[in-house]
Design a protein around this motif. Structure first.
Motif, PDB file in Angstrom:
ATOM      1  N   GLY A  41      47.878  46.108  42.730  1.00  0.00           N
ATOM      2  CA  GLY A  41      47.575  44.832  42.072  1.00  0.00           C
ATOM      3  C   GLY A  41      46.091  44.616  41.810  1.00  0.00           C
ATOM      4  N   ILE A  42      45.289  45.662  41.918  1.00  0.00           N
ATOM      5  CA  ILE A  42      43.860  45.565  41.629  1.00  0.00           C
ATOM      6  C   ILE A  42      43.477  46.721  40.722  1.00  0.00           C
ATOM      7  N   ASP A  90      36.254  29.836  35.811  1.00  0.00           N
ATOM      8  CA  ASP A  90      37.423  30.430  36.435  1.00  0.00           C
ATOM      9  C   ASP A  90      37.185  30.586  37.943  1.00  0.00           C
ATOM     10  N   PRO A  91      38.212  30.404  38.778  1.00  0.00           N
ATOM     11  CA  PRO A  91      38.012  30.565  40.219  1.00  0.00           C
ATOM     12  C   PRO A  91      37.537  31.961  40.623  1.00  0.00           C
ATOM     13  N   GLY A  92      37.879  32.966  39.864  1.00  0.00           N
ATOM     14  CA  GLY A  92      37.489  34.326  40.214  1.00  0.00           C
ATOM     15  C   GLY A  92      36.110  34.728  39.756  1.00  0.00           C
ATOM     16  N   PHE A  93      35.387  33.837  39.081  1.00  0.00           N
ATOM     17  CA  PHE A  93      34.074  34.218  38.565  1.00  0.00           C
ATOM     18  C   PHE A  93      33.064  34.489  39.674  1.00  0.00           C
ATOM     19  N   GLY A  94      33.209  33.876  40.816  1.00  0.00           N
ATOM     20  CA  GLY A  94      32.287  34.135  41.919  1.00  0.00           C
ATOM     21  C   GLY A  94      32.325  35.580  42.367  1.00  0.00           C
ATOM     22  N   TYR A  95      33.507  36.184  42.283  1.00  0.00           N
ATOM     23  CA  TYR A  95      33.625  37.597  42.643  1.00  0.00           C
ATOM     24  C   TYR A  95      32.915  38.475  41.618  1.00  0.00           C
ATOM     25  N   ILE A  96      33.016  38.107  40.344  1.00  0.00           N
ATOM     26  CA  ILE A  96      32.339  38.881  39.302  1.00  0.00           C
ATOM     27  C   ILE A  96      30.832  38.677  39.397  1.00  0.00           C
ATOM     28  N   ALA A  97      30.394  37.454  39.668  1.00  0.00           N
ATOM     29  CA  ALA A  97      28.963  37.206  39.853  1.00  0.00           C
ATOM     30  C   ALA A  97      28.447  37.938  41.089  1.00  0.00           C
ATOM     31  N   GLY A  98      29.320  38.150  42.055  1.00  0.00           N
ATOM     32  CA  GLY A  98      28.936  38.888  43.257  1.00  0.00           C
ATOM     33  C   GLY A  98      28.668  40.355  43.003  1.00  0.00           C
ATOM     34  N   PHE A  99      29.015  40.851  41.799  1.00  0.00           N
ATOM     35  CA  PHE A  99      28.679  42.232  41.449  1.00  0.00           C
ATOM     36  C   PHE A  99      27.170  42.456  41.533  1.00  0.00           C
ATOM     37  N   LEU A 100      26.386  41.445  41.164  1.00  0.00           N
ATOM     38  CA  LEU A 100      24.926  41.610  41.120  1.00  0.00           C
ATOM     39  C   LEU A 100      24.331  41.852  42.508  1.00  0.00           C
ATOM     40  N   PRO A 101      24.514  40.942  43.476  1.00  0.00           N
ATOM     41  CA  PRO A 101      23.929  41.226  44.795  1.00  0.00           C
ATOM     42  C   PRO A 101      24.594  42.405  45.502  1.00  0.00           C
ATOM     43  N   ALA A 102      25.880  42.628  45.265  1.00  0.00           N
ATOM     44  CA  ALA A 102      26.563  43.752  45.905  1.00  0.00           C
ATOM     45  C   ALA A 102      26.005  45.080  45.399  1.00  0.00           C
ATOM     46  N   PRO A 154      43.746  26.269  49.118  1.00  0.00           N
ATOM     47  CA  PRO A 154      44.390  27.226  50.021  1.00  0.00           C
ATOM     48  C   PRO A 154      45.107  28.370  49.306  1.00  0.00           C
ATOM     49  N   GLN A 155      45.787  28.063  48.208  1.00  0.00           N
ATOM     50  CA  GLN A 155      46.459  29.112  47.450  1.00  0.00           C
ATOM     51  C   GLN A 155      45.451  30.061  46.812  1.00  0.00           C
ATOM     52  N   LEU A 156      44.347  29.500  46.312  1.00  0.00           N
ATOM     53  CA  LEU A 156      43.316  30.345  45.691  1.00  0.00           C
ATOM     54  C   LEU A 156      42.655  31.253  46.739  1.00  0.00           C
ATOM     55  N   LEU A 157      42.412  30.714  47.925  1.00  0.00           N
ATOM     56  CA  LEU A 157      41.808  31.539  48.973  1.00  0.00           C
ATOM     57  C   LEU A 157      42.723  32.706  49.348  1.00  0.00           C
ATOM     58  N   LEU A 158      44.008  32.467  49.382  1.00  0.00           N
ATOM     59  CA  LEU A 158      44.949  33.544  49.706  1.00  0.00           C
ATOM     60  C   LEU A 158      45.083  34.556  48.581  1.00  0.00           C
ATOM     61  N   SER A 159      45.110  34.092  47.356  1.00  0.00           N
ATOM     62  CA  SER A 159      45.336  35.016  46.244  1.00  0.00           C
ATOM     63  C   SER A 159      44.090  35.812  45.865  1.00  0.00           C
ATOM     64  N   TYR A 160      42.893  35.267  46.063  1.00  0.00           N
ATOM     65  CA  TYR A 160      41.682  35.967  45.669  1.00  0.00           C
ATOM     66  C   TYR A 160      41.060  36.775  46.805  1.00  0.00           C
ATOM     67  N   SER A 161      41.451  36.533  48.043  1.00  0.00           N
ATOM     68  CA  SER A 161      40.812  37.243  49.160  1.00  0.00           C
ATOM     69  C   SER A 161      41.614  38.434  49.606  1.00  0.00           C
TER      70      SER A 161
END
Length: 161
Positions: A41-42, A90-102, A154-161
């Motif tokens: 799923g990824i 979008d709720p998932g944009f923080g993960y994409i923005a995290g590409f930079l520091p990662a 809560p649903q977003l935390l479960l689905s995105y983490s």
């Protein structure tokens, strides 16, 4: 010569990240008739980013991540749900923005003295993955605090983490 190496690493990293978005990750499992692939799923974008950071260094990886975000924010459908400036909300944009520091952190750690074995490089990649997760969680929590997700935190935390 150094500039050429940085830019060629960035271009190769960008291509690797975009291609990684097209490849779904799967895990091989034994079956009655041999082996079967269980989809996870990824996609392989994050491993592509971390590999770019480990091989090409922090500058190339950061440039590749900036180029990837720029492509997605300027209407090219490289993100999961397409692209465009609206993806910032979008709720998932923080993960994409995290590409930079990662990308920067993993690349920087990989260039430290003594990082010449697989275990050390794996640790650098795991640190980058933790930074990416942290950025995504901060985005979800901040959006939840301001009511952006309408009680679905809560649903977003479960689905995105």
């Amino acid at each position: 010569m150094r500039t050429l190496a940085i830019w060629s690493g960035a271009i190769a990293g960008l291509l690797l990240i975009v291609a990684g978005g097209l490849v779904p990750a799967a895990f091989p499992l034994p079956a009655s008739q041999g082996w079967t692939l269980q989809p996870l799923g990824i996609t392989l974008q994050v491993p592509a980013l971390l590999l770019t950071a480990l091989v090409a260094g922090p500058r190339s990886a950061l440039l590749a991540a900036v180029a990837y975000l720029s492509l997605g924010l300027f209407q090219l459908p490289v993100f999961q749900a397409g692209g465009g400036l609206g993806y910032v909300l979008d709720p998932g944009f923080g993960y994409i923005a995290g590409f930079l520091p990662a990308a920067w952190l993993s690349g920087r750690l990989a260039r430290q003295p003594g990082m010449d074995n697989l275990l050390s490089l794996t640790g650098a990649a795991v640190m980058g993955l933790l930074v990416l997760q942290l950025c995504g969680l901060v985005n979800l929590l901040l959006g939840g605090l301001v009511g952006r997700w309408h009680g679905l935190l809560p649903q977003l935390l479960l689905s995105y983490s």
